[in-house]
Write an enzyme that holds these catalytic residues in place. Structure first.
Site, PDB file in Angstrom:
ATOM      1  N   THR A   1       6.753  -3.325  -6.593  1.00 59.18           N
ATOM      2  CA  THR A   1       8.127  -3.610  -7.016  1.00 59.18           C
ATOM      3  C   THR A   1       8.826  -4.581  -6.076  1.00 59.18           C
ATOM      4  O   THR A   1       9.618  -5.415  -6.512  1.00 59.18           O
ATOM      5  CB  THR A   1       8.916  -2.279  -7.096  1.00 59.18           C
ATOM      6  OG1 THR A   1       8.288  -1.464  -8.081  1.00 59.18           O
ATOM      7  CG2 THR A   1      10.365  -2.497  -7.484  1.00 59.18           C
TER       8      THR A   1
ATOM      9  N   SER B   1       0.649  -1.096  -7.540  1.00 61.09           N
ATOM     10  CA  SER B   1      -0.152  -0.311  -6.585  1.00 61.09           C
ATOM     11  C   SER B   1      -1.075   0.683  -7.276  1.00 61.09           C
ATOM     12  O   SER B   1      -2.034   1.167  -6.676  1.00 61.09           O
ATOM     13  CB  SER B   1       0.745   0.390  -5.565  1.00 61.09           C
ATOM     14  OG  SER B   1       1.469   1.434  -6.145  1.00 61.09           O
TER      15      SER B   1
ATOM     16  N   THR C   1       5.198   1.297  -4.259  1.00 62.56           N
ATOM     17  CA  THR C   1       5.427   2.611  -3.656  1.00 62.56           C
ATOM     18  C   THR C   1       4.642   3.726  -4.345  1.00 62.56           C
ATOM     19  O   THR C   1       4.497   4.808  -3.776  1.00 62.56           O
ATOM     20  CB  THR C   1       6.918   2.969  -3.708  1.00 62.56           C
ATOM     21  OG1 THR C   1       7.342   2.941  -5.080  1.00 62.56           O
ATOM     22  CG2 THR C   1       7.754   2.010  -2.891  1.00 62.56           C
ATOM     23  N   ASP C   2       4.140   3.448  -5.552  1.00 64.38           N
ATOM     24  CA  ASP C   2       3.491   4.529  -6.306  1.00 64.38           C
ATOM     25  C   ASP C   2       2.333   5.178  -5.555  1.00 64.38           C
ATOM     26  O   ASP C   2       2.069   6.376  -5.717  1.00 64.38           O
ATOM     27  CB  ASP C   2       2.972   4.006  -7.656  1.00 64.38           C
ATOM     28  CG  ASP C   2       4.091   3.836  -8.683  1.00 64.38           C
ATOM     29  OD1 ASP C   2       5.236   4.218  -8.395  1.00 64.38           O
ATOM     30  OD2 ASP C   2       3.804   3.314  -9.779  1.00 64.38           O
TER      31      ASP C   2
HETATM   32  N1  GLU Z   1       7.900   1.998  -8.176  1.00 65.49           N
HETATM   33  C1  GLU Z   1       6.687   1.332  -7.890  1.00 65.49           C
HETATM   34  C2  GLU Z   1       6.937   0.374  -6.725  1.00 65.49           C
HETATM   35  O1  GLU Z   1       7.791   0.684  -6.018  1.00 65.49           O
HETATM   36  C3  GLU Z   1       6.066   0.723  -9.127  1.00 65.49           C
HETATM   37  C4  GLU Z   1       5.007  -0.292  -8.970  1.00 65.49           C
HETATM   38  C5  GLU Z   1       3.965  -0.121  -7.914  1.00 65.49           C
HETATM   39  O2  GLU Z   1       3.795   0.936  -7.305  1.00 65.49           O
HETATM   40  O3  GLU Z   1       3.270  -1.122  -7.706  1.00 65.49           O
HETATM   41  O4  GLU Z   1       6.376  -0.626  -6.430  1.00 65.49           O
END
Ligand code: GLU
Length: 342
Positions: free
Chosen positions: A14, A58, A90-91
């Protein structure tokens, strides 16, 4: 005064996502140099090198990318970097951080950060997170602490960090262990001295498929046998409470544990598995008797990565319970050792 060298690599997530009409939503597009350019004052703080290692959500990162990250980070440290920063989605940070920490042998910090809000949204958190991550990476107090996750001005250890909310900015928590520290006025302040670190043996083969199978109300755990048929080489059971499953699931575990290692971790999100409290069929005492290994403080996702790492190092089956016990039990204070133990 010479500015410290900090190396930053982006993996996607993200923090790097901008809208795409074709995709119907945001997708990873910005590289590390663009992320750095969006942070006022960052260049004045440290000498930065930037690199884009991937542009992935991710969810689609895997062990190959992570091993490449380790090689990249080690090279940057050898080249004189005081610390390294990875930006990613963050995932999966709770898993990537734990995986990287299994192998990060250097005293220099490897810091992971990301964002919950996209760069073009109001109150985007990426720039502040990247700034704090660099501040943590360049600080001497961060040395010897392994892989750290910095989000929302809070520093978490790979061992404990978990994503607790799907969309909130304050999603990262460290149940049980608590956060390592906070970033205050541009510097990390740690709540405890650096503690005990353990390292996994280096992989000597490809990473195996390790399944996580949840205990669910009314379920007899027959997915455990199905996992063996699908080529999984080990199983983590995301068990009820302190390490419990149904009568039927307990029988499955006994059968499956004759062939592959089975680890019992708690699905509750915090707390340890018990080892000598409950005696009913399917209890932790019963499952240990049936050949399962108790994960104690390790959450299922982290237990899965450790089990995979032990198998990837071709650890003999009989040594896996002992290796797991070292990882899953908290160190006695008398054994706290700042040097990582292979
Ligand atoms: N909420 C996740 C992020 O913060 C979604 C996408 C990911 O993990 O790549 O990036």
């Amino acid at each position: 005064m010479t500015r410290p060298l900090v190396a930053i690599a982006s993996l996607g997530g993200t923090i790097s996502m901008t809208p795409s009409d074709a995709a119907g939503g945001v997708v990873p597009r910005l590289d590390a140099a663009q992320l750095v350019a969006a942070v006022p004052g960052l260049g004045a703080l440290a000498e930065l090198s930037t690199e884009s290692l991937s542009q992935l959500p991710s969810a689609s990162l895997g062990t190959e990318q992570l091993l490449a990250c380790l090689a990249w980070a080690a090279e940057k440290i050898a080249g004189g970097a005081r610390g390294v920063v990875l930006t990613q989605g963050t995932d999966t940070i709770e898993e990537t951080a734990f995986f990287l920490d299994l192998y990060w042998r250097h005293p220099e910090p490897l810091v992971i950060t990301g964002a919950m809000r996209t760069p073009l949204s109001a109150g985007a958190d990426g720039p502040a997170n990247l700034l704090a991550a660099v501040q943590v990476a360049m600080d001497d107090e961060s040395r010897g602490r392994g892989v750290l996750v910095v989000m929302n001005d809070t520093v978490h250890r790979a061992r404990w960090v978990c994503k607790s909310d799907s969309l909130a900015v304050q999603t990262f928590v460290s149940p049980d262990g608590g956060p390592a520290g906070r970033v205050v006025e541009g510097r990390p302040e740690y709540f405890h001295a650096q503690g005990h670190r353990l390292l996994a043996p280096s992989p000597t083969r490809t990473f195996p498929k390790v399944a996580i199978i949840p205990a669910m109300l009314g379920d007899d755990g027959d997915l455990a046998s199905a996992a063996l048929d699908l080529g999984y080489e080990a199983i983590v059971v995301s068990a009820f409470g302190a390490g419990h499953v149904s009568f039927g699931f307990a029988e499955q575990i006994e059968r499956v544990a004759k062939t592959v290692p089975v680890v019992i971790a708690s699905r509750t999100g915090s707390g340890a598995t018990a080892s000598r409290t409950y005696g009913f069929a399917g209890s932790e005492v019963d499952l240990a008797r049936r050949g399962a290994i108790l994960a104690k403080w390790l959450h299922p996702l982290k237990a899965r990565l450790l089990l995979g790492a032990l198998l990837a190092a071709q650890t003999p089956r009989e040594q896996i319970p002992e290796a797991f016990a070292r990882w899953s039990t908290l160190p006695r204070h008398s054994s706290i050792n700042p040097q990582p133990q292979p």
